[in-house]
Design an enzyme around this catalytic site. Structure first.
Site: not given
Ligand code: CP
Length: 310
Positions: A106, A133, A136, A227, A267, A295
């Site tokens: 990430r 992402h 997700q 989002d 998400c 996930r």
């Molecule tokens: N949706 C998602 O990626 O959640 P986090 O940021 O908590 O990992």
């Protein structure tokens, strides 16, 4: 040794491969619900996870996925590693390839994931960048499949995106191009998604369309998703965005214009009262908790697929 497969964008896997991962995720989910947690695909092996941004779901779901596949997760705050002190990524890639079986990252800069992948002998998995992402949206598609007609039914859906044209919408655009479902999106002026990603998706799938009005975008949609107004990294724009995104909230009135039985996805984390009302999150249309759970299942299936069996 064969070239590793990566998952940095939806375009890294074919439609057939993506469907196979979704199908496998559904099987793993069903088996887990019946108590069959542990598998040995990663037994004796490790996966390293780098984070340069906050996370709850991604970190926990990947750690559980790796552990339930019999492996060990090594979690590194990127700022504690040599990555952020300028070590060439080609060196990092070659070293990690000798220790672990996959890298989950990430990070802000997706170009760095691509560079790492170019020099790796192991799969590189995108756990969110400023651009995309994909893990997700893979979990989101499993949720859509569960609620609305299975994996083969995904291409029949009409997905509506309301809000910011950032990493989530970029990824939905690529997913729509690959799977062929309709995507109707509405972003405030000045917040459109990446121009290259958008125009390529629209060229490949004429049912990918922008609408000036959120209500128009939601009309007849079988899936409505959004989002937060200020994605990670844009928190300093929060006050301006709260003004610019007025009218872009997913609420009961907007959901009423969607198709009967439409599903709401987010998400998470959400800011109830801003991009979505609590009423919608807690409504029968909302699949957000299944979406978060999924996930775990898609990432297990993805690790099984990308990391060769011994
Ligand atoms: N949706 C998602 O990626 O959640 P986090 O940021 O908590 O990992």
């Amino acid at each position: 040794m064969p070239e590793p497969k990566h998952f940095i964008t939806f375009r890294d896997l074919s439609l057939g491969e993506l469907k196979a991962v979704l199908g496998r995720a559904a099987v793993l989910k069903d088996e887990r619900a019946r108590g069959a947690y542990r598998r040995d695909h990663l037994a004796g092996r490790s996966v390293v996870m780098f984070f340069s941004k906050n996370s709850t779901r991604t970190r926990v779901s990947f750690e559980c996925a790796i552990s339930e596949l019999g492996g060990r997760a090594i979690v590194i705050n990127m700022g504690d590693s040599q990555w952020t002190r300028g070590e060439p990524l080609s060196h990092t890639a070659r070293v990690l390839s000798r220790y672990v079986s996959a890298v989950v990252i990430r990070h802000t800069k997706e170009a760095e994931l691509a560079e790492l992948a170019r020099c790796s002998r192991i799969p590189v998995i995108n756990a969110l960048t400023d651009e995309r992402h994909p893990c997700q949206v893979l979990g989101d598609l499993l949720t859509v499949a569960e609620r609305l007609g299975g994996v083969e039914g995904i291409r029949e859906q009409t997905v509506c995106w309301i809000g910011d044209g950032a990493n989530m919408l970029n990824t939905w655009l690529e997913a729509a191009a690959v799977f062929g479902f309709a995507l109707r999106f509405s972003c405030p002026p000045g917040y459109l998604p990446d121009g290259g990603i958008m125009s390529r998706a629209q060229a490949e799938n004429p049912a990918v369309r922008h609408f000036g009005s959120p209500a128009e975008a939601a009309r007849g949609a079988t899936v409505v998703t959004t989002d937060v107004f200020a994605s990670m990294g844009f928190e300093n724009e929060r006050e301006r965005r709260l003004r610019d995104f007025r009218g872009y909230q997913v609420n009961a009135a907007l959901m009423a214009g969607a198709a009967p039985g439409a599903v709401f996805l987010h998400c998470l984390p959400a800011h109830p009262g801003e991009e979505v009302t609590d009423e919608v999150i807690e409504s029968p249309a909302s699949a957000v908790w299944d979406e978060a759970e999924n996930r775990l299942h898609v990432q297990k299936a993805l690790l099984e697929y990308l990391v060769p069996a011994l």
